[in-house]
Design a protein around this motif. Structure first.
Motif, mmCIF file in Angstrom:
data_model
loop_
_atom_site.group_PDB
_atom_site.id
_atom_site.type_symbol
_atom_site.label_atom_id
_atom_site.label_comp_id
_atom_site.label_asym_id
_atom_site.label_seq_id
_atom_site.Cartn_x
_atom_site.Cartn_y
_atom_site.Cartn_z
ATOM 1 N N PHE A 16 -0.895 -0.663 17.930
ATOM 2 C CA PHE A 16 -0.131 0.281 18.127
ATOM 3 C C PHE A 16 0.728 1.530 16.972
ATOM 4 O O PHE A 16 1.291 1.761 18.356
ATOM 5 N N VAL A 17 0.385 1.303 15.763
ATOM 6 C CA VAL A 17 0.830 2.425 15.403
ATOM 7 C C VAL A 17 0.411 2.952 16.000
ATOM 8 O O VAL A 17 0.690 4.456 15.063
ATOM 9 N N PHE A 18 -1.464 3.391 16.144
ATOM 10 C CA PHE A 18 -1.600 4.576 16.280
ATOM 11 C C PHE A 18 -0.956 5.500 17.794
ATOM 12 O O PHE A 18 -0.621 6.491 17.696
ATOM 13 N N ILE A 19 -0.899 4.542 18.384
ATOM 14 C CA ILE A 19 0.168 5.126 19.451
ATOM 15 C C ILE A 19 1.364 5.676 19.305
ATOM 16 O O ILE A 19 2.328 6.740 19.827
ATOM 17 N N VAL B 70 11.383 0.874 11.674
ATOM 18 C CA VAL B 70 11.437 -0.528 10.016
ATOM 19 C C VAL B 70 10.799 -1.746 10.769
ATOM 20 O O VAL B 70 10.476 -2.887 10.285
ATOM 21 N N ALA B 71 11.354 -1.948 11.998
ATOM 22 C CA ALA B 71 10.605 -2.833 12.905
ATOM 23 C C ALA B 71 8.903 -3.195 12.615
ATOM 24 O O ALA B 71 8.250 -4.028 12.612
ATOM 25 N N ALA B 72 8.293 -2.244 12.906
ATOM 26 C CA ALA B 72 6.931 -1.898 13.009
ATOM 27 C C ALA B 72 6.737 -2.218 11.330
ATOM 28 O O ALA B 72 5.489 -2.727 10.804
ATOM 29 N N VAL B 73 7.259 -1.550 10.730
ATOM 30 C CA VAL B 73 6.828 -2.053 9.320
ATOM 31 C C VAL B 73 7.283 -2.762 8.916
ATOM 32 O O VAL B 73 5.954 -3.776 7.491
ATOM 33 N N SER B 74 8.178 -3.328 8.946
ATOM 34 C CA SER B 74 8.373 -5.250 8.395
ATOM 35 C C SER B 74 7.342 -6.183 8.930
ATOM 36 O O SER B 74 6.433 -6.906 8.383
ATOM 37 N N ALA B 75 6.447 -5.619 10.009
ATOM 38 C CA ALA B 75 5.563 -6.182 10.664
ATOM 39 C C ALA B 75 4.231 -6.022 9.918
ATOM 40 O O ALA B 75 2.902 -7.178 9.453
ATOM 41 N N MET B 76 3.903 -4.357 9.604
ATOM 42 C CA MET B 76 2.585 -4.512 8.715
ATOM 43 C C MET B 76 2.798 -5.173 7.331
ATOM 44 O O MET B 76 1.693 -6.314 6.873
ATOM 45 N N LEU B 77 3.853 -5.200 7.011
ATOM 46 C CA LEU B 77 4.248 -5.934 5.822
ATOM 47 C C LEU B 77 3.287 -7.703 5.466
ATOM 48 O O LEU B 77 3.507 -8.447 4.520
ATOM 49 N N GLY B 78 4.013 -7.366 6.572
ATOM 50 C CA GLY B 78 3.416 -9.645 7.134
ATOM 51 C C GLY B 78 2.135 -10.044 7.363
ATOM 52 O O GLY B 78 1.672 -10.385 6.540
ATOM 53 N N LEU B 79 1.687 -8.180 7.954
ATOM 54 C CA LEU B 79 -0.242 -9.062 8.526
ATOM 55 C C LEU B 79 -0.483 -8.679 7.054
ATOM 56 O O LEU B 79 -1.860 -8.425 6.972
ATOM 57 N N ALA B 80 -0.144 -8.444 5.668
ATOM 58 C CA ALA B 80 -0.782 -7.164 5.144
ATOM 59 C C ALA B 80 -1.747 -8.261 4.006
ATOM 60 O O ALA B 80 -2.631 -8.450 3.058
#
Length: 438
Positions: free
Chosen positions: A236-239, A345-355
């Motif tokens: 998702f990040v790439f696309i 901002v929603a995507a970055v929040s998901a990123m922090l949750g997965l990190a």
């Protein structure tokens, strides 16, 4: 694992200040210098696009730097060192750009060296900073931390672009050197002040598992790739970043060629777009109940809305290429920024949750992988967009058709990103790994 309360709100704001400093310096290379090379010095758009693509290629080393920072006691030295390399690289990039008024081998060699330093600096400092944020912020504050950090980063870009744009006219090479150097120096000093003593006073929220600290780099990459949620999120990040980045290097030339804007005016247009991103982040945070535990339930909704909104705004820019000065360009660009901010901002929040959910991989390595995915997308998208514009302008002899096609392709890519997001499992920051699903 030992637990800690995590960073205070003020501590999160301090890390956001470092993000703002990184954004302000990078803006010089990817926005301002790109415009100067293409419009003022008549360099083919593919040249600055290739340089920016190269600085993204250098960032493919992000997973390695993230893994290295996972194995050290402190991440601050990595951030400081990376910021120093970034600031120096930006100053040298300005020198290389000025030398391109009379192109020669020396100018292009210096440009390659400077953009290599910019890519390395962003990769080292940015990855360590995100890892520090993910490991020092409590679970319930991670969504808010994402909004605060990225809002401040965009605010830094807006302020730097606005101030530099105001002082660049009338354009001269000495004025460009002075304004750019001040931006880099002030940003670096602010970052150092914000970092002072922060990490030492705030222990990690959850201590890394032993195998995370001792795992080899290949084992770390294997762990990330075998994690279904992490792998899908990488796609998702790439696309989405590929869709976003295709307009990044052509927006200011578009304003210069078709709307006859000066360097200062087109730089301020870039500032307006980032102001829209800032507003979009705030809207996404409030509308999606960012500061509550219900945020995860709305995460996919805001990502999809942002992607579709971006597609609509890009379609508007395609129309603007035909109508010219009668089109409300500023409103259109501002709307594009708002839509970008909503999904970001929603995507970055998901990123922090997965990190923090790796078995053998720590926050630094995971942030590095997603950063590398973004870098590939940005490098490919920016270069592709610029090359398509160059080739179409040469083939058709028209600026309108060239920009129209690129903006149309971007709109389609954003629709594709929205479709991918609807079928992607994304980490909800306040859920366990087993319960992740939206």
């Amino acid at each position: 694992m030992t637990q800690a309360n995590g960073l205070s709100w003020f501590g999160i704001i301090r890390l956001g200040t470092v993000q703002a400093a990184i954004g302000a310096i990078v803006m010089l290379a990817t926005s301002l210098l790109n415009r100067v090379m293409v419009v003022e010095y008549s360099i083919a758009a593919a040249i600055p696009a290739a340089l920016v693509a190269w600085h993204y290629a250098v960032q493919l080393s992000r997973p390695l730097w993230g893994h290295k920072s996972d194995q050290t006691a402190r991440r601050t030295p990595w951030i400081v060192g990376g910021m120093g390399i970034l600031a120096l690289g930006a100053v040298l990039a300005v020198d290389a750009t000025i030398m391109m008024a009379n192109p020669g081998v020396g100018a292009f060699l210096l440009a390659i060296v400077s953009f290599t330093m910019i890519g390395l600096g962003v990769g080292v400092s940015g990855t360590a900073l995100l890892a520090l944020l993910a490991s020092r912020v409590s679970v319930e504050r991670k969504p808010a931390a994402a909004a605060i950090s990225w809002t401040m980063m965009v605010a830094g870009i807006v302020i730097a672009a606005g101030v530099s744009g105001a002082y660049l006219d009338p354009f001269t090479a000495p004025r460009l050197a002075i304004v750019s150097s001040f931006v880099a120096l002030i940003a670096f000093c602010l970052a150092m002040l914000a970092l002072k003593g922060l990490e030492d006073k705030n222990p990690v929220v959850a201590r890394p598992q032993a195998d995370q600290q001792s795992a080899s780099f290949p084992d770390v990459l294997k762990d990330i790739w075998q994690d279904k949620e992490a792998r899908r999120f990488t796609y998702f990040v790439f696309i989405s970043m590929l869709a976003y980045s295709m307009q990044d290097l052509i927006m200011e030339p578009f304003a210069g060629f078709l709307f006859e804007m000066t360097p200062g005016q087109s730089t301020q247009l870039s500032s307006l777009q980032h102001s829209g991103i800032l507003l979009g982040m705030l809207l996404s945070g409030v509308g999606g109940s960012l500061y509550t535990k219900r945020f995860g339930q709305n995460l996919k909704l805001w990502i999809v809305l942002g992607c579709l909104g971006s597609a609509v705004m890009l379609a508007g820019l395609s129309i603007a290429a035909t109508t010219g000065a009668t089109w409300p360009l500023k409103a259109n660009v501002f709307g594009l920024g708002v839509a970008n901010g909503v999904f970001a901002v929603a995507a970055v929040s998901a990123m922090l949750g997965l990190a923090s959910k790796g078995v053998a991989s720590g926050e630094g390595a995971r942030m590095g992988v997603w950063g590398a995915s973004q870098a590939i997308a940005f490098g490919t998208g920016g270069l592709t967009g610029a090359i398509i514009v160059d080739q179409l302008r040469a083939f058709t002899g028209e600026d309108v058709t060239a920009f129209q096609i690129v903006f149309g392709v971007e709109a389609i890519m954003f629709i594709l990103a929205a479709l991918v997001a609807t079928g992607t499992k994304i980490a909800r920051p306040n859920q366990s790994r087993e319960a992740m699903e939206i």
